[in-house]
Design an enzyme around this catalytic site. Structure first.
Site, PDB file in Angstrom:
ATOM      1  N   LEU A   1       3.713  36.807  94.605  1.00 15.19           N
ATOM      2  CA  LEU A   1       5.085  36.495  94.999  1.00 15.19           C
ATOM      3  C   LEU A   1       5.157  35.059  95.505  1.00 15.19           C
ATOM      4  CD1 LEU A   1       5.912  39.836  96.873  1.00 15.19           C
ATOM      5  CD2 LEU A   1       6.038  39.321  94.425  1.00 15.19           C
ATOM      6  N   ALA A   2       5.924  34.215  94.809  1.00 13.43           N
ATOM      7  CA  ALA A   2       5.967  32.781  95.137  1.00 13.43           C
ATOM      8  C   ALA A   2       7.364  32.207  94.928  1.00 13.43           C
ATOM      9  CB  ALA A   2       4.951  32.026  94.289  1.00 13.43           C
TER      10      ALA A   2
ATOM     11  N   ARG B   1      11.545  27.199 106.978  1.00 10.30           N
ATOM     12  CA  ARG B   1      10.942  26.696 108.213  1.00 10.30           C
ATOM     13  C   ARG B   1       9.914  25.587 107.973  1.00 10.30           C
ATOM     14  NH1 ARG B   1       8.600  31.308 111.718  1.00 10.30           N
ATOM     15  NH2 ARG B   1       8.625  32.595 109.840  1.00 10.30           N
TER      16      ARG B   1
ATOM     17  N   LYS C   1       7.357  25.957  99.422  1.00 12.87           N
ATOM     18  CA  LYS C   1       6.332  26.361 100.380  1.00 12.87           C
ATOM     19  C   LYS C   1       4.964  26.547  99.734  1.00 12.87           C
ATOM     20  CE  LYS C   1       6.468  30.552 102.181  1.00 12.87           C
ATOM     21  NZ  LYS C   1       6.730  31.696 103.095  1.00 12.87           N
TER      22      LYS C   1
ATOM     23  N   GLY D   1       2.006  34.493  97.723  1.00  8.39           N
ATOM     24  CA  GLY D   1       1.464  33.191  97.365  1.00  8.39           C
ATOM     25  C   GLY D   1       1.292  32.233  98.523  1.00  8.39           C
TER      26      GLY D   1
ATOM     27  N   ASN E   1     -28.692  -1.055  97.083  1.00 12.38           N
ATOM     28  CA  ASN E   1     -28.122  -1.333  98.401  1.00 12.38           C
ATOM     29  C   ASN E   1     -26.748  -1.970  98.217  1.00 12.38           C
ATOM     30  OD1 ASN E   1     -28.631  -1.465 101.434  1.00 12.38           O
ATOM     31  ND2 ASN E   1     -27.903  -3.531 100.977  1.00 12.38           N
TER      32      ASN E   1
ATOM     33  N   ASN F   1     -11.188  -0.863  90.802  1.00 13.14           N
ATOM     34  CA  ASN F   1     -11.126  -0.018  89.616  1.00 13.14           C
ATOM     35  C   ASN F   1      -9.725   0.121  89.019  1.00 13.14           C
ATOM     36  OD1 ASN F   1     -10.496   1.319  92.046  1.00 13.14           O
ATOM     37  ND2 ASN F   1     -10.759   3.320  91.111  1.00 13.14           N
TER      38      ASN F   1
END
Length: 425
Positions: free
Chosen positions: A7-8, A14, A21, A104, A346, A355
């Protein structure tokens, strides 16, 4: 094989966030992915159905990238947890096997617990099993109401519970295992006669009992595993719990962690015995660290890092997507990204592997072979190779390959003006 329903669909008001969420993260891994991984790692489930609602397209886009065996199913409108599960009915019309149902937003659940839960369901020949937990303060949880023989009678939500029912300390953990062929009819008969006016998933227990099916509850050993995330405070607390779990595992395996209170290690990081992690380190993503390494203090591994034995990553060194072979040191104030670094190298203080090209938005690789020495405050502009045994002088900017055993030097000649300060004053 078993199917799962996760369940998502909720917004997570909140959380006070524009991010759904279940897509909030711990160690850069979403809450939903933790749950999916726990299910998949049981090796008992071959297909997951993710119930989505709030920002459904965003959740679906994410989960399809990380979990090929997961399918998103839209719940709209959202009329409760029972209604959410019913969205899967068309996909499992002819399925005859077990289905587990989870939330979830519970990233601390483990595959070990899920396996024990499913095995308990099978061993008791249950038609429906609910995971439960014992809390000294069960406020806000649905109460587990048992029959005299110990079987499960019902789950009563806090808002619908009597005073006697509220005194029960065994609560619903929100995870279910059911024999789909026997229980699926329940989802067409659920009612909304409750305080929320929703179709409660918990009402399938009453339905199963009314249809003379076997219903049981399995008590969870570690209550932390069902910790649900409903706020940023909950997210911080879950991160702390997960990190403590990981650190304890590494300590048991012979890793020395000088300050567990200030060390953060992702669950995908592997560390071999006799490696020392000094205070204030953050190891994120998937990493593999060999024996007798020294990490930190104040080191940051950002993921996809492989360190062979006897490697030292010192204070204020950041490493990302890099392999470093044995007996190599990068002791302080350096960034090593998208690199392959040999043994007995080193890396001087302040070294940067440059990069990223901001114009082309591409990343290139730096290769540093065995026995190389990189002087302090050097910049290696990728793509570039420093061949075996070469030295790079301090303050150099390297933009082309350096041959074996050569010296690379781009430093401007030193100019000294004698008595300049005296004349200036």
């Amino acid at each position: 094989m078993i199917k799962s329903i996760i369940l998502a669909a909720g917004k997570g008001t909140r959380m006070k966030s524009s991010t759904p969420k279940v897509l909030h993260t711990i160690f850069d891994k979403t809450l939903l992915e933790y749950v999916v991984d726990a299910v998949n790692n049981t090796e008992m489930v071959d297909e997951n159905f993710i119930i989505v609602g709030h920002q459904a397209e965003r959740v679906e886009e994410y989960i399809t990238k990380v979990s090929p065996n997961s399918k998103c199913v839209l719940q709209s409108p959202q009329l409760g947890t029972g209604h959410a599960v019913s969205m899967v009915l068309p996909y499992l019309e002819d399925f005859d096997g077990e289905v587990i149902i989870l939330c979830g937003d519970t990233p601390l659940i483990t595959d070990e617990t899920l396996k024990e839960f499913i095995n308990s369901h099978k061993q008791q020949n249950s038609d429906l099993t609910v995971m439960s937990a014992i809390f000294d303060n069960p406020t806000n949880y649905g109460r587990i109401i048992r029959n005299q023989d110990g079987s499960l009678n019902s789950i009563v939500e806090e808002k619908d519970a009597t005073l006697e029912q509220k005194s029960v300390k065994e609560v619903n953990a929100g995870i279910y295992c059911l024999n789909w062929a026997k229980i699926k009819s329940a989802f067409g008969e659920l009612k909304t006669n409750n305080a929320q006016g929703e179709y409660y998933l918990t009402d399938i227990i009453k339905w199963a009992n009314a249809n003379s099916l076997k219903v049981n509850a399995y008590i969870l050993n570690n209550n932390d595993e069902i910790f649900g995330i409903n706020s940023k405070a909950h997210l911080a607390e879950a991160t702390k719990i997960l990190n403590q779990r990981i650190i304890e595992c590494h300590l048991d395996n012979g890793v020395q962690i000088v300050s567990p209170e200030t060390t953060w290690i992702s669950p995908e990081t592997e560390i071999e015995a006799d490696t020392i992690i000094y205070p204030c380190c953050y190891l994120n993503g998937k990493n593999k660290i060999g024996k007798n390494c020294k990490i930190g203090p104040f080191a940051h591994l950002r993921g996809d890092v492989v360190l062979e034995d006897n490697v030292k990553i010192g204070n204020f060194v950041e490493v990302k997507k890099t392999t470093i072979k044995s007996n190599t040191n990068a002791c302080h104030l350096s960034y090593l990204g998208d690199s392959e670094i040999g043994s007995n190298v080193n890396i001087g203080a302040g070294t940067i592997t440059a990069n990223y090209n901001p114009l082309t938005k591409t990343k290139s690789k730096t290769i540093i072979e065995d026995e190389v020495k990189i002087g302090s405050n050097s910049v290696l502009v990728a793509p570039v190779t420093i061949e075996n045994g070469a030295n790079v002088a301090a303050l150099s900017c390297i933009t082309k390959n350096i041959p074996a055993w050569g010296l690379a030097l781009t430093r401007a000649p030193l100019k000294v003006i004698e008595a300049w300060v005296k004349r200036f004053k």
